[in-house]
Motif scaffolding. Structure first.
Motif, PDB file in Angstrom:
ATOM      1  N   GLU A   1      -2.421   9.944   6.903  1.00 15.51           N
ATOM      2  CA  GLU A   1      -1.686  10.586   7.991  1.00 15.51           C
ATOM      3  C   GLU A   1      -1.366   9.588   9.099  1.00 15.51           C
ATOM      4  N   ALA A   2      -2.312   8.657   9.352  1.00 18.06           N
ATOM      5  CA  ALA A   2      -2.081   7.674  10.409  1.00 18.06           C
ATOM      6  C   ALA A   2      -0.843   6.835  10.111  1.00 18.06           C
ATOM      7  N   LEU A   3      -0.651   6.449   8.856  1.00 25.08           N
ATOM      8  CA  LEU A   3       0.538   5.681   8.482  1.00 25.08           C
ATOM      9  C   LEU A   3       1.809   6.521   8.647  1.00 25.08           C
ATOM     10  N   TYR A   4       1.722   7.782   8.304  1.00 22.56           N
ATOM     11  CA  TYR A   4       2.890   8.644   8.510  1.00 22.56           C
ATOM     12  C   TYR A   4       3.203   8.772  10.001  1.00 22.56           C
ATOM     13  N   ARG A   5       2.168   8.984  10.803  1.00 21.75           N
ATOM     14  CA  ARG A   5       2.379   9.151  12.251  1.00 21.75           C
ATOM     15  C   ARG A   5       2.942   7.867  12.864  1.00 21.75           C
ATOM     16  N   LEU A   6       2.546   6.723  12.336  1.00 24.46           N
ATOM     17  CA  LEU A   6       3.121   5.465  12.817  1.00 24.46           C
ATOM     18  C   LEU A   6       4.614   5.402  12.465  1.00 24.46           C
ATOM     19  N   THR A   7       4.941   5.842  11.259  1.00 25.16           N
ATOM     20  CA  THR A   7       6.355   5.909  10.871  1.00 25.16           C
ATOM     21  C   THR A   7       7.122   6.789  11.850  1.00 25.16           C
ATOM     22  N   GLU A   8       6.552   7.924  12.154  1.00 21.99           N
ATOM     23  CA  GLU A   8       7.171   8.892  13.053  1.00 21.99           C
ATOM     24  C   GLU A   8       7.335   8.331  14.463  1.00 21.99           C
TER      25      GLU A   8
ATOM     26  N   ALA B   1       5.955   3.196   6.253  1.00 20.25           N
ATOM     27  CA  ALA B   1       6.302   4.070   5.126  1.00 20.25           C
ATOM     28  C   ALA B   1       6.097   3.353   3.797  1.00 20.25           C
ATOM     29  N   ALA B   2       6.495   2.080   3.735  1.00 18.27           N
ATOM     30  CA  ALA B   2       6.365   1.315   2.487  1.00 18.27           C
ATOM     31  C   ALA B   2       4.901   1.104   2.119  1.00 18.27           C
ATOM     32  N   VAL B   3       4.056   0.743   3.092  1.00 15.87           N
ATOM     33  CA  VAL B   3       2.620   0.541   2.831  1.00 15.87           C
ATOM     34  C   VAL B   3       1.983   1.856   2.409  1.00 15.87           C
ATOM     35  N   LEU B   4       2.384   2.940   3.037  1.00 17.66           N
ATOM     36  CA  LEU B   4       1.867   4.259   2.671  1.00 17.66           C
ATOM     37  C   LEU B   4       2.227   4.589   1.223  1.00 17.66           C
TER      38      LEU B   4
ATOM     39  N   PRO C   1       0.885   6.632  -3.341  1.00 18.15           N
ATOM     40  CA  PRO C   1       2.188   7.111  -3.810  1.00 18.15           C
ATOM     41  C   PRO C   1       2.267   8.614  -4.024  1.00 18.15           C
ATOM     42  N   ASP C   2       1.132   9.251  -4.290  1.00 22.25           N
ATOM     43  CA  ASP C   2       1.138  10.695  -4.542  1.00 22.25           C
ATOM     44  C   ASP C   2       0.822  11.517  -3.295  1.00 22.25           C
ATOM     45  N   SER C   3       0.694  10.840  -2.173  1.00 18.56           N
ATOM     46  CA  SER C   3       0.334  11.539  -0.943  1.00 18.56           C
ATOM     47  C   SER C   3       1.506  12.362  -0.403  1.00 18.56           C
ATOM     48  N   ARG C   4       1.201  13.540   0.086  1.00 18.61           N
ATOM     49  CA  ARG C   4       2.248  14.352   0.724  1.00 18.61           C
ATOM     50  C   ARG C   4       2.747  13.683   1.986  1.00 18.61           C
ATOM     51  N   TRP C   5       1.886  12.850   2.594  1.00 21.25           N
ATOM     52  CA  TRP C   5       2.291  12.144   3.813  1.00 21.25           C
ATOM     53  C   TRP C   5       3.338  11.083   3.494  1.00 21.25           C
ATOM     54  N   TYR C   6       3.271  10.523   2.296  1.00 22.35           N
ATOM     55  CA  TYR C   6       4.299   9.547   1.927  1.00 22.35           C
ATOM     56  C   TYR C   6       5.655  10.234   1.752  1.00 22.35           C
ATOM     57  N   LYS C   7       5.651  11.405   1.155  1.00 27.88           N
ATOM     58  CA  LYS C   7       6.906  12.143   0.966  1.00 27.88           C
ATOM     59  C   LYS C   7       7.554  12.434   2.317  1.00 27.88           C
TER      60      LYS C   7
END
Length: 301
Positions: free
Chosen positions: A234-241, A256-259, A264-270
């Motif tokens: 989630e932290a990586l997604y929030r950083l993207t955001e 986003a790329a590192v996430l 790869p199967d994380s809902r946060w990556y989607k």
């Protein structure tokens, strides 16, 4: 020289010494006279009372007290009474083997009763007095577990969590081959997850306030310090955001790329992928980004 004259000369030479001796005798006699009326005023009774043996307290055998403590703990389920019995062994027989065992059992009873401060006190004393004992590892573990069991929820100050981690790491450091080291490591991960959760909660709060810089700092802490916790995705997604919100597209793409690479199967990556795409971009890792460097440093990414 005649015998008579010698006697007179000796008498004259010793006369001052005789006078001093006489004065000393008179002084001693005076003390005796003074002491007599005082004894009549109760001094003798006080002295007799002071010297008399106090028969109101009788030591109980150490093994009897210890077994009574076990009975209170196992049969009566009265943990506080059991702790008192164990403490009595230590008080009445402080240098015995029973005292050593009782001190540890006292700590255990307090732990089971949820009296964590008393448990920490007894266990700390055990480790201090018996550092080379085979049970010292367990005493150290009781200290750590007492801190761990008092970890508050993420809405409160996490000072107790940090104390728990420090105490648990002490178990691992001092007793790495003990059975308690494995349990301590598991608890350390749980405590670290708690700290990461606190950082995430504060970061989300700043996101709601649109204080994106403050939010990024919180999520950065999770990514750099708590990579092995469940909050890192989630932290990586929030950083993207957050980076997208302030227009730093390169860091958003990297997050986003590192996430996607690591989860790869994380809902946060989607969600991160869709967010980057909505800005006409693709996830793309910048090798010079702090995000990329952090994950390479820990063997990820």
């Amino acid at each position: 020289m005649s015998a008579k004259r010698m006697t007179l000369e000796l008498d004259h030479s010793d006369v001052s010494g005789l006078k001093r001796a006489a004065r000393a005798l008179r002084f001693a006699a005076g003390l005796v006279v003074l002491a007599l009326p005082l004894s009549g005023c109760g001094t003798g009774a006080l002295w007799d009372k002071f010297m008399a043996k106090d028969d109101t307290f009788v030591d109980e055998p150490a093994d009897k007290l210890y077994n009574e403590g076990l009975y209170m703990m196992n049969e009566k389920k009265d943990l506080k009474a059991a702790s008192k019995k164990f403490e009595e062994v230590d008080r009445q027989h402080p240098y015995s083997e029973w005292a050593r065992k009782s001190l540890l059992m006292s700590a255990y009873s307090y732990y089971q009763a949820g009296d964590y401060d008393s448990c920490i006190g007894s266990a700390t004393r055990y480790v201090t007095l018996h550092p080379g004992s085979p049970d010292a590892a367990y005493a150290q573990y009781l200290i750590a577990a007492s801190h761990f069991d008092q970890i508050p929820d993420i809405s409160r100050d996490q000072g107790r969590t940090e104390k728990a981690i420090a105490a648990l790491e002490e178990v691992v450091r001092k007793y790495p081959t003990s059975e308690y080291a494995t349990s301590a490591k598991t608890k350390i991960e749980a405590a670290r997850d708690q700290l990461a959760g606190k950082e995430m909660a504060v970061g989300r709060y700043y996101m709601e306030k649109r204080d994106f810089t403050a939010a990024i700092n919180r999520f950065k802490t999770v990514v750099t310090q708590y990579q092995t916790t469940r909050h890192v995705e989630e932290a990586l997604y929030r950083l993207t955001e957050a980076y997208m919100a302030i227009g730093i597209a390169g860091e958003a793409q990297t997050a986003a790329a590192v996430l996607g690479h690591n989860f790869p199967d994380s809902r946060w990556y989607k969600d991160a992928y869709n967010l980057v795409k909505s800005g006409g971009l693709e996830p793309s890792e910048n090798q010079g980004s702090w995000i990329s460097r952090t994950f390479k440093k820990i063997g990820l990414g």
